[in-house]
Design a protein around this motif. Structure first.
Motif, PDB file in Angstrom:
ATOM      1  N   ASN A 191       0.850  -1.178   0.000  1.00  0.00           N
ATOM      2  CA  ASN A 191       0.000   0.000   0.000  1.00  0.00           C
ATOM      3  C   ASN A 191       0.890   1.234   0.000  1.00  0.00           C
ATOM      4  N   THR A 192       0.349   2.360  -0.412  1.00  0.00           N
ATOM      5  CA  THR A 192       1.167   3.569  -0.525  1.00  0.00           C
ATOM      6  C   THR A 192       1.694   4.039   0.828  1.00  0.00           C
ATOM      7  N   ASP A 193       0.997   3.693   1.913  1.00  0.00           N
ATOM      8  CA  ASP A 193       1.490   4.108   3.224  1.00  0.00           C
ATOM      9  C   ASP A 193       2.474   3.101   3.823  1.00  0.00           C
ATOM     10  N   ASP A 194       2.745   2.010   3.101  1.00  0.00           N
ATOM     11  CA  ASP A 194       3.737   1.031   3.565  1.00  0.00           C
ATOM     12  C   ASP A 194       5.159   1.499   3.286  1.00  0.00           C
ATOM     13  N   TYR A 195       5.315   2.282   2.224  1.00  0.00           N
ATOM     14  CA  TYR A 195       6.665   2.609   1.752  1.00  0.00           C
ATOM     15  C   TYR A 195       6.681   4.034   1.186  1.00  0.00           C
ATOM     16  N   ASP A 196       7.648   4.830   1.577  1.00  0.00           N
ATOM     17  CA  ASP A 196       7.846   6.143   0.984  1.00  0.00           C
ATOM     18  C   ASP A 196       8.200   5.975  -0.487  1.00  0.00           C
ATOM     19  N   SER A 197       7.571   6.758  -1.367  1.00  0.00           N
ATOM     20  CA  SER A 197       7.756   6.573  -2.812  1.00  0.00           C
ATOM     21  C   SER A 197       9.207   6.768  -3.239  1.00  0.00           C
ATOM     22  N   LYS A 198       9.875   7.774  -2.677  1.00  0.00           N
ATOM     23  CA  LYS A 198      11.275   8.016  -3.040  1.00  0.00           C
ATOM     24  C   LYS A 198      12.175   6.903  -2.512  1.00  0.00           C
ATOM     25  N   LYS A 199      11.925   6.452  -1.314  1.00  0.00           N
ATOM     26  CA  LYS A 199      12.760   5.411  -0.718  1.00  0.00           C
ATOM     27  C   LYS A 199      12.684   4.111  -1.523  1.00  0.00           C
ATOM     28  N   LEU A 200      11.468   3.747  -1.943  1.00  0.00           N
ATOM     29  CA  LEU A 200      11.319   2.508  -2.719  1.00  0.00           C
ATOM     30  C   LEU A 200      11.956   2.647  -4.099  1.00  0.00           C
ATOM     31  N   LYS A 201      11.767   3.787  -4.710  1.00  0.00           N
ATOM     32  CA  LYS A 201      12.352   3.998  -6.037  1.00  0.00           C
ATOM     33  C   LYS A 201      13.876   3.982  -5.975  1.00  0.00           C
ATOM     34  N   LYS A 202      14.443   4.567  -4.924  1.00  0.00           N
ATOM     35  CA  LYS A 202      15.893   4.544  -4.743  1.00  0.00           C
ATOM     36  C   LYS A 202      16.387   3.116  -4.513  1.00  0.00           C
ATOM     37  N   LEU A 203      15.603   2.330  -3.783  1.00  0.00           N
ATOM     38  CA  LEU A 203      15.983   0.939  -3.552  1.00  0.00           C
ATOM     39  C   LEU A 203      16.069   0.188  -4.880  1.00  0.00           C
ATOM     40  N   VAL A 204      15.067   0.363  -5.740  1.00  0.00           N
ATOM     41  CA  VAL A 204      15.085  -0.281  -7.057  1.00  0.00           C
ATOM     42  C   VAL A 204      16.298   0.186  -7.844  1.00  0.00           C
ATOM     43  N   ARG A 205      16.556   1.495  -7.846  1.00  0.00           N
ATOM     44  CA  ARG A 205      17.707   2.034  -8.573  1.00  0.00           C
ATOM     45  C   ARG A 205      19.014   1.425  -8.065  1.00  0.00           C
ATOM     46  N   ASP A 206      19.170   1.379  -6.748  1.00  0.00           N
ATOM     47  CA  ASP A 206      20.416   0.880  -6.169  1.00  0.00           C
ATOM     48  C   ASP A 206      20.635  -0.594  -6.475  1.00  0.00           C
ATOM     49  N   LYS A 207      19.567  -1.384  -6.452  1.00  0.00           N
ATOM     50  CA  LYS A 207      19.701  -2.813  -6.761  1.00  0.00           C
ATOM     51  C   LYS A 207      20.094  -3.014  -8.227  1.00  0.00           C
ATOM     52  N   LEU A 208      19.516  -2.229  -9.109  1.00  0.00           N
ATOM     53  CA  LEU A 208      19.833  -2.346 -10.534  1.00  0.00           C
ATOM     54  C   LEU A 208      21.233  -1.822 -10.841  1.00  0.00           C
ATOM     55  N   ASP A 209      21.705  -0.886 -10.036  1.00  0.00           N
ATOM     56  CA  ASP A 209      22.988  -0.225 -10.285  1.00  0.00           C
ATOM     57  C   ASP A 209      24.184  -1.078  -9.884  1.00  0.00           C
ATOM     58  N   LYS A 210      23.936  -2.195  -9.227  1.00  0.00           N
ATOM     59  CA  LYS A 210      25.038  -3.028  -8.743  1.00  0.00           C
ATOM     60  C   LYS A 210      25.668  -3.872  -9.848  1.00  0.00           C
ATOM     61  N   GLN A 211      25.006  -3.975 -10.990  1.00  0.00           N
ATOM     62  CA  GLN A 211      25.524  -4.799 -12.078  1.00  0.00           C
ATOM     63  C   GLN A 211      26.459  -4.010 -12.990  1.00  0.00           C
ATOM     64  N   ASN A 212      27.347  -4.715 -13.647  1.00  0.00           N
ATOM     65  CA  ASN A 212      28.278  -4.074 -14.579  1.00  0.00           C
ATOM     66  C   ASN A 212      27.604  -3.769 -15.914  1.00  0.00           C
ATOM     67  N   ASN A 213      28.268  -3.023 -16.734  1.00  0.00           N
ATOM     68  CA  ASN A 213      27.845  -2.506 -18.049  1.00  0.00           C
ATOM     69  C   ASN A 213      26.457  -1.904 -18.056  1.00  0.00           C
ATOM     70  N   ARG A 214      26.066  -1.287 -16.951  1.00  0.00           N
ATOM     71  CA  ARG A 214      24.794  -0.574 -16.876  1.00  0.00           C
ATOM     72  C   ARG A 214      25.003   0.871 -16.454  1.00  0.00           C
ATOM     73  N   ASN A 215      24.243   1.733 -17.045  1.00  0.00           N
ATOM     74  CA  ASN A 215      24.203   3.137 -16.646  1.00  0.00           C
ATOM     75  C   ASN A 215      22.777   3.401 -16.173  1.00  0.00           C
ATOM     76  N   VAL A 216      22.603   3.513 -14.867  1.00  0.00           N
ATOM     77  CA  VAL A 216      21.261   3.614 -14.293  1.00  0.00           C
ATOM     78  C   VAL A 216      20.979   5.053 -13.879  1.00  0.00           C
ATOM     79  N   SER A 217      19.830   5.584 -14.308  1.00  0.00           N
ATOM     80  CA  SER A 217      19.465   6.960 -13.974  1.00  0.00           C
ATOM     81  C   SER A 217      18.093   7.003 -13.312  1.00  0.00           C
ATOM     82  N   TYR A 218      17.928   7.994 -12.450  1.00  0.00           N
ATOM     83  CA  TYR A 218      16.697   8.182 -11.689  1.00  0.00           C
ATOM     84  C   TYR A 218      15.924   9.323 -12.337  1.00  0.00           C
TER      85      TYR A 218
END
Length: 332
Positions: free
Chosen positions: A87-114
């Motif tokens: 639910n939207t009150d379970d997770y701050d929108s910025k915090k969750l989006k940053k989590l997704v970005r950070d997990k995707l950014d751990k791989q090589n040959n990727r350029n990840v942008s927010y």
């Protein structure tokens, strides 16, 4: 008037990019990224709970709407959303989006942008993946919206499935839907040729798709007439707007998303960019009508080649008495 319908069908087959079901390479790239994200979130839990953080994917964009075109620059754009079971009150929108970005950014040959609407993953291999982050919110889906540096980062109500269905509902008839999808692809190729190559900011494809759907009138075995009708409607949707900043009038257009959140799809474009968009649509109408009036397939296809950049020029024995047409703003 030259019968150019066969050339249009052949051209459509030339530029058409299939759906994920039809294109294994794109499907594999999408699945590799999504499966990797699921694996990296395997041990994550919803804050202050013992419930695992899980998500499902949703295909979006032109591939899922059957309106994709092969990119001129070989930069394939894959759109796939991730809908988290929260639910939207379970997770701050910025915090969750940053989590997704950070997990995707751990791989090589990727350029990840927010970005404001999504996380973008760019690959050197010539494709990028746009990943909107959603909260299921009991079925009332919301999107995490905002820039990473902005304090105005919120959950917006969204309806990605509804948008796909709205586009699909253009007609219950298969041939009519097929003509609509072809015309959207022609518009996208026109956009790629007339905006990307000269540095002008291009209207987003979803804007072209929405305006094409709202103005679509089926023309049996006549894609050119159908496309002219759509282009005229787009042109006529612009209105005059005065800019106090530089004391000028501009042609602008406001097209709301037909589903939640109902935002103007052209919100990123400035008045100058919208005015440029209008001028180019006006040139498009002029060129398409000139192609329709030609009696020679060769002359008609030559005009269309200038419009799209890669429309096949057809040689024939029919000679036109008219002067060769040169679309406004286009060089010979």
């Amino acid at each position: 008037m030259a019968d150019i319908q066969k050339a249009f069908i052949d051209y459509h087959d030339q530029i058409k990019l299939g759906t994920y079901d039809e294109n294994k390479a794109l499907r594999d790239k999408r699945d590799l990224l999504i499966n990797g994200l699921k694996e990296s979130l395997r041990d994550e839990k919803i804050p202050n709970t013992e419930k695992k953080l899980t998500f499902s994917k949703i295909d979006q964009g032109s591939y899922s709407m059957h309106t994709g075109v092969k990119p001129l620059d070989d930069d394939y754009d894959i759109d796939v959303g991730v809908i988290f079971d929260i639910n939207t009150d379970d997770y701050d929108s910025k915090k969750l989006k940053k989590l997704v970005r950070d997990k995707l950014d751990k791989q090589n040959n990727r350029n990840v942008s927010y970005n404001r609407p999504c996380i973008s993953v760019n690959y050197a291999a010539g494709y990028h993946v746009d990943i909107p982050v959603y909260a299921k919110n009991g079925g009332n889906i919301h999107i995490a919206w905002g820039k990473e540096t902005s304090s105005e980062h919120v959950w917006y109500e969204s309806d990605p499935e509804g948008l796909k269905q709205w586009v699909k509902d253009v007609s219950n008839d298969g041939e009519q839907r097929a003509q609509f999808r072809r015309c959207v692809r022609y518009l996208k190729r026109w956009k790629n040729k007339n905006f990307t190559s000269n540095g002008n900011t291009a209207p987003p494809s979803i804007g072209l798709t929405i305006q094409a759907k709202t103005s679509f009138v089926y023309k049996k075995e006549d894609d050119l007439s159908c496309l002219i009708g759509i282009a005229k409607s787009i042109r006529d949707s612009f209105t005059l707007s005065f800019s106090v900043d530089d004391m000028k009038f501009y042609k602008v257009v406001d097209v709301p998303l037909p589903v939640a959140p109902g935002k103007n799809v052209y919100y990123k474009m400035t008045k100058k960019q919208l005015d440029n968009y209008y001028n180019k649509v006006d040139e498009l109408v002029e060129a398409l009508e000139a192609a329709q009036e030609e009696e020679s397939l060769s002359e008609s296809s030559t005009i269309l080649n200038k419009v799209f950049g890669d429309f096949p020029v057809i040689s024939d024995a029919v000679k036109s008495n008219k002067q060769p047409y040169l679309p406004t703003g286009m060089s010979a």
